[in-house]
Scaffold this active site. Structure first.
Site, mmCIF file in Angstrom:
data_model
loop_
_atom_site.group_PDB
_atom_site.id
_atom_site.type_symbol
_atom_site.label_atom_id
_atom_site.label_comp_id
_atom_site.label_asym_id
_atom_site.label_seq_id
_atom_site.Cartn_x
_atom_site.Cartn_y
_atom_site.Cartn_z
ATOM 1 N N GLU A 198 -44.244 2.617 40.633
ATOM 2 C CA GLU A 198 -44.447 2.186 39.244
ATOM 3 C C GLU A 198 -45.157 0.841 39.198
ATOM 4 O O GLU A 198 -45.187 0.098 40.186
ATOM 5 C CB GLU A 198 -43.106 2.094 38.524
ATOM 6 C CG GLU A 198 -42.184 1.039 39.106
ATOM 7 C CD GLU A 198 -41.034 0.689 38.176
ATOM 8 O OE1 GLU A 198 -41.309 0.039 37.148
ATOM 9 O OE2 GLU A 198 -39.883 1.046 38.495
ATOM 10 N N LYS A 243 -45.635 -1.498 28.238
ATOM 11 C CA LYS A 243 -44.742 -0.687 29.070
ATOM 12 C C LYS A 243 -44.913 0.757 28.604
ATOM 13 O O LYS A 243 -44.620 1.075 27.450
ATOM 14 C CB LYS A 243 -43.294 -1.147 28.918
ATOM 15 C CG LYS A 243 -43.014 -2.510 29.525
ATOM 16 C CD LYS A 243 -41.587 -2.967 29.271
ATOM 17 C CE LYS A 243 -40.598 -2.209 30.137
ATOM 18 N NZ LYS A 243 -39.227 -2.791 30.028
ATOM 19 N N VAL A 268 -40.376 4.104 34.851
ATOM 20 C CA VAL A 268 -39.929 5.224 35.689
ATOM 21 C C VAL A 268 -40.385 6.541 35.074
ATOM 22 O O VAL A 268 -40.991 7.383 35.740
ATOM 23 C CB VAL A 268 -38.395 5.198 35.869
ATOM 24 C CG1 VAL A 268 -37.904 6.500 36.505
ATOM 25 C CG2 VAL A 268 -37.974 4.009 36.737
ATOM 26 N N ASP A 307 -28.754 4.044 22.462
ATOM 27 C CA ASP A 307 -29.779 3.478 23.344
ATOM 28 C C ASP A 307 -29.713 4.203 24.691
ATOM 29 O O ASP A 307 -28.875 3.893 25.536
ATOM 30 C CB ASP A 307 -29.544 1.974 23.519
ATOM 31 C CG ASP A 307 -30.733 1.275 24.175
ATOM 32 O OD1 ASP A 307 -31.601 1.983 24.731
ATOM 33 O OD2 ASP A 307 -30.787 0.032 24.139
ATOM 34 N N SER A 318 -32.210 5.644 27.846
ATOM 35 C CA SER A 318 -33.540 5.528 28.435
ATOM 36 C C SER A 318 -34.264 6.870 28.499
ATOM 37 O O SER A 318 -33.667 7.910 28.802
ATOM 38 C CB SER A 318 -33.427 4.954 29.854
ATOM 39 O OG SER A 318 -34.672 5.009 30.518
ATOM 40 N N ALA A 319 -35.572 6.813 28.246
ATOM 41 C CA ALA A 319 -36.413 8.006 28.391
ATOM 42 C C ALA A 319 -36.501 8.465 29.845
ATOM 43 O O ALA A 319 -36.928 9.594 30.112
ATOM 44 C CB ALA A 319 -37.811 7.729 27.847
ATOM 45 N N ASP A 320 -36.085 7.615 30.784
ATOM 46 C CA ASP A 320 -36.060 8.024 32.195
ATOM 47 C C ASP A 320 -35.205 9.273 32.371
ATOM 48 O O ASP A 320 -35.519 10.151 33.183
ATOM 49 C CB ASP A 320 -35.481 6.915 33.085
ATOM 50 C CG ASP A 320 -36.328 5.653 33.105
ATOM 51 O OD1 ASP A 320 -37.437 5.662 32.523
ATOM 52 O OD2 ASP A 320 -35.876 4.660 33.705
ATOM 53 N N LYS A 351 -29.507 0.983 36.944
ATOM 54 C CA LYS A 351 -29.339 -0.459 36.776
ATOM 55 C C LYS A 351 -27.905 -0.743 36.346
ATOM 56 O O LYS A 351 -27.380 -0.104 35.430
ATOM 57 C CB LYS A 351 -30.339 -0.992 35.753
ATOM 58 C CG LYS A 351 -31.790 -0.859 36.207
ATOM 59 C CD LYS A 351 -32.740 -1.437 35.185
ATOM 60 C CE LYS A 351 -34.183 -1.383 35.674
ATOM 61 N NZ LYS A 351 -34.747 -0.019 35.668
#
Length: 303
Positions: free
Chosen positions: A25, A86, A106, A138, A140-142, A159
């Site tokens: 990335e 981003k 990611v 909330d 993540s799109a990951d 994380k």
């Protein structure tokens, strides 16, 4: 589709000759570390992957194209430029159409890797469900990318600022296998441990590669997590880092930090509260992930 893809000569030849390639990335370069540490890190990660017998392909968006592999000059642009987007799934079309500079997350890197035919991707840690995600939504799109994109992500877990339990529940719901590399415990980024386990422990690159290839040969869509703990010498104490993260999260709330600003704010606060130790740990785990990803990519071409 090919009109949007641009390859370095090294990566193009490797893909043409069916050689192992590892995606990397660019967000960690543009948003994760300060200059010149970010550029030094990017170079070292690429060197480590080459030492494993694979070819690195750092991915970013420039001049209306998805760059599969960055030249030294392009790496420097990402390391030194301000106002770099981003780029996740929602951002691709806008950033490419407007010919703006975009660093892939990611999720974004997974998309680009699949378009280029790259199966293995090395990163630091994946995004996930944020703490109190049941209230804020909330997520993540990951995670949604892992559910649908056929790329294996070698990482040091999620994380640790996230809700790891809910993150793993999401992955389970969407059929994403979580492989513990030489561990039966899901690592928590800064630490080798957490309160959670993995789906399977696998101890050799060849066995990881066999599992990945079988999954995709069966037509089972979606990615996989290869959870690779931070090296022992660099890890932070799990309980101590939890205390630091809680303090950072409280401060983020007090300052009304929300959305995509939450993660960088908290990571920066964690760095401050650990007197920079978290940054050293971050670098160590990124290098370790690059090493394992290179080995898995090479093995994938041999199974």
């Amino acid at each position: 589709m090919e009109q949007f893809l641009s390859y370095t000569k090294e990566v193009e030849e490797a893909l043409h000759n069916n050689q192992p390639v590892v995606a990397l990335e660019s967000t960690i370069i543009s948003h994760g570390l300060p200059f010149p540490q970010n550029l030094e890190m990017a170079r070292k990660v690429e060197t480590i992957i080459r030492e494993q017998g694979a070819v690195p392909a750092t991915i970013g968006i420039m001049d209306g194209q998805i760059k599969i592999g960055l030249t030294e000059e392009e790496l420097n642009v990402f390391a030194t430029s301000e106002n770099v987007h981003k780029v996740s799934r929602r951002d691709f079309a806008h950033v490419i159409a407007q010919k703006e500079l975009g660093a892939t997350t990611v999720a974004g890197t997974m998309i680009a890797a699949e378009l280029a035919g790259i199966k293995v991707f090395a990163t630091g840690g994946i995004g996930g469900v944020h703490r109190e995600g049941e209230i804020t939504w909330d997520v993540s799109a990951d995670l949604t990318e892992l559910a649908q994109t056929n790329v294996a992500v070698v990482c040091a877990g999620a994380k640790s600022i996230l809700d790891i339990g809910r993150t793993l529940e999401y992955l389970e719901t969407h059929g994403v296998p979580v492989i513990g590399y030489k561990t039966n415990t899901f690592p928590s980024f800064y630490s080798r441990v957490s309160e959670f386990g993995v789906d399977y422990q696998i101890d050799e690159p060849k066995s990881v590669a066999k599992s990945l290839k079988t999954k995709w040969d069966l037509g089972l869509e979606g990615g996989a997590i290869v959870a690779n703990p931070v090296p022992k010498h660099a890890e932070l104490d799990y309980n101590e880092i939890e205390h630091v993260i809680e303090e950072a999260i409280t401060e983020a709330k007090d300052h009304n930090i929300t959305g995509k600003e939450v993660t960088p704010f908290i990571l920066d606060k964690v760095k401050s509260l650990t007197d920079g130790q978290s940054l050293e740990t971050n670098l160590a785990l990124v290098y370790h992930n690059a090493e394992v990803a290179g080995q898995v990519a090479k093995a994938y071409k041999e199974v």
